[in-house]
Write an enzyme that holds these catalytic residues in place. Sequence first.
Site, PDB file in Angstrom:
ATOM      1  N   TYR A   1       0.830  -1.216   0.000  1.00  0.00           N
ATOM      2  CA  TYR A   1       0.000   0.000   0.000  1.00  0.00           C
ATOM      3  C   TYR A   1       0.868   1.273   0.000  1.00  0.00           C
ATOM      4  CZ  TYR A   1      -3.221   3.471   2.091  1.00  0.00           C
ATOM      5  OH  TYR A   1      -3.958   4.588   2.380  1.00  0.00           O
TER       6      TYR A   1
ATOM      7  N   ASN B   1       1.465  -9.855   0.854  1.00  0.00           N
ATOM      8  CA  ASN B   1       0.275  -9.029   1.106  1.00  0.00           C
ATOM      9  C   ASN B   1       0.048  -8.034  -0.036  1.00  0.00           C
ATOM     10  OD1 ASN B   1      -1.927  -8.346   2.781  1.00  0.00           O
ATOM     11  ND2 ASN B   1      -0.845  -6.548   3.561  1.00  0.00           N
TER      12      ASN B   1
ATOM     13  N   ASP C   1      12.092 -12.556  -1.086  1.00  0.00           N
ATOM     14  CA  ASP C   1      11.971 -12.253   0.341  1.00  0.00           C
ATOM     15  C   ASP C   1      13.223 -11.526   0.830  1.00  0.00           C
ATOM     16  OD1 ASP C   1      10.028 -13.800   2.616  1.00  0.00           O
ATOM     17  OD2 ASP C   1      11.869 -12.834   3.333  1.00  0.00           O
TER      18      ASP C   1
ATOM     19  N   SER D   1       6.310   3.597  13.233  1.00  0.00           N
ATOM     20  CA  SER D   1       4.886   3.824  13.460  1.00  0.00           C
ATOM     21  C   SER D   1       4.669   4.615  14.740  1.00  0.00           C
ATOM     22  CB  SER D   1       4.209   2.460  13.588  1.00  0.00           C
ATOM     23  OG  SER D   1       2.900   2.603  14.065  1.00  0.00           O
TER      24      SER D   1
ATOM     25  N   TYR E   1       3.532  -6.807  16.834  1.00  0.00           N
ATOM     26  CA  TYR E   1       3.777  -5.944  15.666  1.00  0.00           C
ATOM     27  C   TYR E   1       4.474  -4.654  16.106  1.00  0.00           C
ATOM     28  CZ  TYR E   1       3.062  -2.240  12.345  1.00  0.00           C
ATOM     29  OH  TYR E   1       3.285  -1.161  11.532  1.00  0.00           O
TER      30      TYR E   1
ATOM     31  N   LYS F   1       8.467  -2.788  15.593  1.00  0.00           N
ATOM     32  CA  LYS F   1       8.823  -1.420  15.163  1.00  0.00           C
ATOM     33  C   LYS F   1       9.813  -0.800  16.148  1.00  0.00           C
ATOM     34  CE  LYS F   1       6.578  -1.436  11.443  1.00  0.00           C
ATOM     35  NZ  LYS F   1       7.354  -1.593  10.211  1.00  0.00           N
TER      36      LYS F   1
ATOM     37  N   TYR G   1       4.982   6.886  11.126  1.00  0.00           N
ATOM     38  CA  TYR G   1       3.733   7.243  10.440  1.00  0.00           C
ATOM     39  C   TYR G   1       2.598   7.266  11.445  1.00  0.00           C
ATOM     40  CZ  TYR G   1       6.242   4.795   6.593  1.00  0.00           C
ATOM     41  OH  TYR G   1       7.156   4.321   5.693  1.00  0.00           O
TER      42      TYR G   1
ATOM     43  N   GLY H   1      -6.719  -2.241  23.749  1.00  0.00           N
ATOM     44  CA  GLY H   1      -5.434  -1.724  23.256  1.00  0.00           C
ATOM     45  C   GLY H   1      -5.543  -0.374  22.572  1.00  0.00           C
TER      46      GLY H   1
END
Length: 337
Positions: free
Chosen positions: A11, A35, A58, A124, A149, A153, A177, A294
């Site tokens: 994306y 993805n 990969d 993030s 996840y 980061k 971001y 969360g």
Amino acid sequence: MAILVTGGAGYIGSHTVVELQNEGYEVVVIDNLVNSSKEAIRRVETITGKPVKFYEGDISDAELLDTIFKEETIDSCIHFAGLKAVGESISKPLEYYSNNISGSLILFDAMRRNNVKNIIFSSSATVYGDPAFVPITEDCPLGEITNPYGQTKAMLEQILTDIYKSDNTWNVILLRYFNPIGAHSSGTIGENPNGIPNNLMPYITQVAVGKLEKLGVFGDDYNTPDGTCIRDYIHVVDLAQGHVKSVAKLKENPGLKIYNLGTGKGSSVLDVVHTFIEASGVDIPYVIKSRRTGDVPVNYCDATKAKEELNWIAKKNLFDMCADSWRWQKNNPNGMI
Ligand code: NAD
Ligand code: WQD
């Protein structure tokens, strides 16, 4: 000289490749398509009218990375490749740590081996946890992270910081971001999650296109003006342009830098719903549900540092983000097939 874009079919990666090519940069993409699809690369080429050098593979394939570094003249890397679903990371921690951490270590080692020491990393706002203050500046202490996840980061930020400390010929830009939404104005590339979306905008667009019945709003009893959570939504094309500015920054040998990429403006869940209805002309039925575990109540950034040091600001507003997300979803109800 070319820029290696890992995860460039995804994306944010695909939008960044468009902006890089538009600025005249040569781009090489590596993506294992876990993805995303090759169609994204074809669509990028159609938008820019320029070919994209694409390697399907990969980032944990050291041999392939050496081949790329030998065959292409790479001087920097934008590292997007990674798994990113918060909920899935809780049920599959090993997969997340393996893909995001081990994969990145192999990439960084290959970069060092091939003497490419300029990197921009997709971090993030999640690293701030429930932020100590808003608007969040880059000096805000890192917070408690509640999922693997987000841990990847924070860990990768630390790993890149340690690499830089050990060898300051590296240049490392960590981009944090906020909440990317929207799509390219052509309506040909955009976000296409597998299964039922976890994130707000893809859920709304799938309700709008009739694939889902109604939106669940997770909590309306937060201490915010309308009771729903506040986020700093940023148009993906603005975000992509932040990467182009960061590539220019790398040329100044900046050392280690950290920048928030957001608009600096907070919008509630209901602001997004109402703006989407206005931009699309389509009603979005919703029901209030209980809070999602969360979720932090309020999260938006101070983007002054990126403005001053990268000469970057987010130009598009929430209406633009909604209109572009809708155009993408309406034209591609089933994603990139
Ligand atoms: P995305 O899933 O659309 O793109 C990631 C791309 O990386 C995909 O094309 C995927 O196929 C590829 N990939 C994953 N693992 C790989 C591997 N081991 N080797 C090669 N390719 C691999 O996600 P996105 O939204 O474009 O996010 C890009 C980056 O930005 C990610 O690192 C993500 O964590 C980070 N980020 C995203 C958001 C967000 O809300 N979208 C917010 C903050 C940070
Ligand atoms: C936004 C708001 C939800 C879905 C996540 C990751 C973060 C970063 C960006 C990668 C929240 C509410 C959502 C729904 C809802 N990604 N919501 N109904 O949680 O801010 O951030 O994506 O780094 O790490 O955690 O984004 O889009 O999931 O949620 O009410 O069906 O919308 O509660 O308030 P979030 P989101």
